[in-house]
Design a protein around this motif. Structure first.
Motif, PDB file in Angstrom:
ATOM      1  N   ASP A  19       0.812  -1.213   0.000  1.00 41.34           N
ATOM      2  CA  ASP A  19       0.000   0.000   0.000  1.00 41.34           C
ATOM      3  C   ASP A  19       0.848   1.266   0.000  1.00 41.34           C
ATOM      4  O   ASP A  19       0.498   2.263  -0.651  1.00 41.34           O
ATOM      5  N   ARG A  20       1.942   1.263   0.741  1.00 42.17           N
ATOM      6  CA  ARG A  20       2.763   2.476   0.819  1.00 42.17           C
ATOM      7  C   ARG A  20       3.320   2.846  -0.547  1.00 42.17           C
ATOM      8  O   ARG A  20       3.398   4.026  -0.902  1.00 42.17           O
ATOM      9  N   GLY A  26       0.294  12.160  -3.366  1.00 46.42           N
ATOM     10  CA  GLY A  26      -0.061  13.436  -2.745  1.00 46.42           C
ATOM     11  C   GLY A  26      -1.389  13.911  -3.271  1.00 46.42           C
ATOM     12  O   GLY A  26      -1.661  13.804  -4.475  1.00 46.42           O
ATOM     13  N   ILE A  27      -2.242  14.392  -2.388  1.00 44.88           N
ATOM     14  CA  ILE A  27      -3.552  14.914  -2.783  1.00 44.88           C
ATOM     15  C   ILE A  27      -3.450  16.429  -2.844  1.00 44.88           C
ATOM     16  O   ILE A  27      -3.180  17.087  -1.832  1.00 44.88           O
ATOM     17  N   LEU A  28      -3.649  16.977  -4.031  1.00 47.85           N
ATOM     18  CA  LEU A  28      -3.540  18.428  -4.203  1.00 47.85           C
ATOM     19  C   LEU A  28      -4.812  19.152  -3.790  1.00 47.85           C
ATOM     20  O   LEU A  28      -4.752  20.264  -3.268  1.00 47.85           O
ATOM     21  N   SER A  29      -5.956  18.520  -4.049  1.00 45.74           N
ATOM     22  CA  SER A  29      -7.216  19.144  -3.642  1.00 45.74           C
ATOM     23  C   SER A  29      -8.318  18.090  -3.619  1.00 45.74           C
ATOM     24  O   SER A  29      -8.244  17.069  -4.301  1.00 45.74           O
ATOM     25  N   VAL A  30      -9.317  18.381  -2.812  1.00 45.90           N
ATOM     26  CA  VAL A  30     -10.506  17.538  -2.721  1.00 45.90           C
ATOM     27  C   VAL A  30     -11.718  18.463  -2.760  1.00 45.90           C
ATOM     28  O   VAL A  30     -11.774  19.436  -2.006  1.00 45.90           O
ATOM     29  N   ALA A  31     -12.650  18.185  -3.652  1.00 51.31           N
ATOM     30  CA  ALA A  31     -13.816  19.045  -3.803  1.00 51.31           C
ATOM     31  C   ALA A  31     -15.068  18.192  -3.984  1.00 51.31           C
ATOM     32  O   ALA A  31     -15.003  16.960  -4.035  1.00 51.31           O
ATOM     33  N   GLU A  32     -16.192  18.889  -4.077  1.00 52.80           N
ATOM     34  CA  GLU A  32     -17.489  18.259  -4.334  1.00 52.80           C
ATOM     35  C   GLU A  32     -17.767  17.132  -3.339  1.00 52.80           C
ATOM     36  O   GLU A  32     -18.068  15.996  -3.699  1.00 52.80           O
ATOM     37  N   LYS A  33     -17.631  17.481  -2.061  1.00 56.08           N
ATOM     38  CA  LYS A  33     -17.900  16.559  -0.953  1.00 56.08           C
ATOM     39  C   LYS A  33     -17.063  15.284  -1.044  1.00 56.08           C
ATOM     40  O   LYS A  33     -17.530  14.190  -0.743  1.00 56.08           O
ATOM     41  N   SER A  60      11.939  -4.130  -9.005  1.00 57.87           N
ATOM     42  CA  SER A  60      11.433  -5.396  -8.467  1.00 57.87           C
ATOM     43  C   SER A  60      10.648  -5.227  -7.174  1.00 57.87           C
ATOM     44  O   SER A  60       9.757  -6.041  -6.874  1.00 57.87           O
ATOM     45  N   LYS A  61      10.922  -4.193  -6.392  1.00 58.55           N
ATOM     46  CA  LYS A  61      10.224  -4.044  -5.114  1.00 58.55           C
ATOM     47  C   LYS A  61       8.727  -3.767  -5.287  1.00 58.55           C
ATOM     48  O   LYS A  61       7.950  -3.909  -4.330  1.00 58.55           O
ATOM     49  N   TYR A  62       8.328  -3.393  -6.497  1.00 60.82           N
ATOM     50  CA  TYR A  62       6.921  -3.098  -6.741  1.00 60.82           C
ATOM     51  C   TYR A  62       6.103  -4.334  -7.109  1.00 60.82           C
ATOM     52  O   TYR A  62       4.877  -4.231  -7.234  1.00 60.82           O
ATOM     53  N   VAL A  63       6.718  -5.476  -7.310  1.00 56.81           N
ATOM     54  CA  VAL A  63       5.989  -6.658  -7.766  1.00 56.81           C
ATOM     55  C   VAL A  63       6.195  -7.823  -6.812  1.00 56.81           C
ATOM     56  O   VAL A  63       7.217  -7.937  -6.141  1.00 56.81           O
ATOM     57  N   SER A  64       5.199  -8.680  -6.762  1.00 60.04           N
ATOM     58  CA  SER A  64       5.252  -9.948  -6.038  1.00 60.04           C
ATOM     59  C   SER A  64       4.797 -11.020  -7.014  1.00 60.04           C
ATOM     60  O   SER A  64       3.615 -11.089  -7.371  1.00 60.04           O
ATOM     61  N   LEU A  65       5.738 -11.853  -7.451  1.00 56.06           N
ATOM     62  CA  LEU A  65       5.460 -12.766  -8.552  1.00 56.06           C
ATOM     63  C   LEU A  65       4.858 -14.095  -8.112  1.00 56.06           C
ATOM     64  O   LEU A  65       4.481 -14.906  -8.964  1.00 56.06           O
ATOM     65  N   ALA A  66       4.720 -14.334  -6.815  1.00 57.62           N
ATOM     66  CA  ALA A  66       4.116 -15.587  -6.365  1.00 57.62           C
ATOM     67  C   ALA A  66       2.685 -15.737  -6.876  1.00 57.62           C
ATOM     68  O   ALA A  66       2.190 -16.859  -7.034  1.00 57.62           O
ATOM     69  N   ARG A 123      -0.079  -5.524  -8.792  1.00 55.85           N
ATOM     70  CA  ARG A 123      -0.735  -5.223  -7.521  1.00 55.85           C
ATOM     71  C   ARG A 123      -2.209  -5.596  -7.561  1.00 55.85           C
ATOM     72  O   ARG A 123      -2.749  -6.146  -6.602  1.00 55.85           O
ATOM     73  N   LEU A 124      -2.884  -5.291  -8.664  1.00 54.75           N
ATOM     74  CA  LEU A 124      -4.301  -5.618  -8.781  1.00 54.75           C
ATOM     75  C   LEU A 124      -4.523  -7.117  -8.689  1.00 54.75           C
ATOM     76  O   LEU A 124      -5.442  -7.579  -7.995  1.00 54.75           O
TER      77      LEU A 124
END
Length: 274
Positions: A19-20, A26-33, A60-66, A123-124
């Motif tokens: 997840d990290r 980074g979230i620049l803005s949040v609008a419309e509730k 390689s640190k971004y993938v888990s091939l198992a 990741r998905l």
């Protein structure tokens, strides 16, 4: 495991995976509730410092091939046609499923590639496997009624609620199936990534049924302008003040950015909670 928590809506919390590394940087803005989110995107950081070979192979640190042990390529027979489909998990027993529809020039290999798009498809696959779900990535031969019929057969072949995720021109398949009376009751949600704007979806059977929809788009997309897609989102939101729709805009992102940067844990939790 899926955990249900009673709040304003039934919240779903997925077991996470890296997840990290994959959370929005980074979230620049949040609008419309909270429904319109602008995310910081930086090509140097999110491509060149993330990939070992830019746009070809992530570090390689971004993938888990198992997860490959649970993955295969299958042929689904439907209406005299064989639909080549990359599969992770057991669709017949899945608690939910994600069906990814690629854009023009793609096939099932795009959605099954562990190393491209910053490892986001890996990741998905891992997220669905860890949470008792299934992931399907069919080869769609056309984006007309025939292509929609093939994806329709895949949706109806299982029992699990389906999140239909369509990228680029593949969004035309989502738009067509949004009016299919057999498909809509099976949908847990739709995700449109850099999709082709279609105002008709705002009047679709899916929207009338309040199927959750997440749009993710790059602000520098030169194929489909984000403001045109935002107009579709706005029209859907106006159909009901609390319609479950979210728009994530990647500031300075290009047409392919949503496939690299969409936070699948956040996205799946959003649609599965509604």
């Amino acid at each position: 495991m899926l955990l249900a928590v009673s709040t304003g809506v039934s919240a779903v919390e997925l077991r996470g995976h890296k997840d990290r590394l994959f959370a929005y940087p980074g979230i620049l803005s949040v609008a419309e509730k909270g429904s319109f989110i602008v995310v910081d995107y930086d090509k140097q950081r999110d491509i060149h410092r993330r990939d070992a070979e830019p746009e070809r192979r992530v570090q390689s640190k971004y993938v888990s091939l198992a997860v490959r042990r649970q993955s295969r390529v299958a042929l689904h027979e439907a209406g005299g046609r064989a639909i080549e489909t990359g599969v992770t998990g057991d669709y017949s027993k899945a608690r939910f499923a994600v069906i990814f529809v690629h854009g023009r020039g793609g096939d099932q290999r795009l959605g099954m590639n562990d190393h491209t798009f910053g490892g986001n498809f890996n990741r998905l696959k891992n997220l669905t496997a860890l949470n008792g779900g299934a992931y399907l990535a069919p080869s769609v031969k056309s984006f007309d009624e025939a292509g929609a019929a093939d994806v329709r057969e895949l949706v109806l072949a299982g029992r699990a609620p389906v999140v239909l995720a369509c990228a680029s021109m593949g969004s035309m398949i989502c738009s067509k199936l949004a009016n299919d009376p057999a498909v809509v009751p099976r949908l847990a949600g739709m995700v449109l990534m850099g999709g082709a704007p279609d105002m008709g979806i705002a009047r679709s059977t899916a929207v009338k049924a309040r199927v959750p929809i997440v749009f993710t788009h790059g602000s520098y997309d030169t194929v489909y302008d984000w403001q045109d897609q935002k107009s579709v989102f706005d029209l859907i939101r106006r159909s009901s003040g609390d319609y479950p729709a979210q728009f994530v805009l990647f500031n300075t992102g290009s047409h392919g950015t949503p496939m690299r940067m969409t936070d699948w844990k956040q996205t799946l939790e959003y649609v599965l909670s509604r």
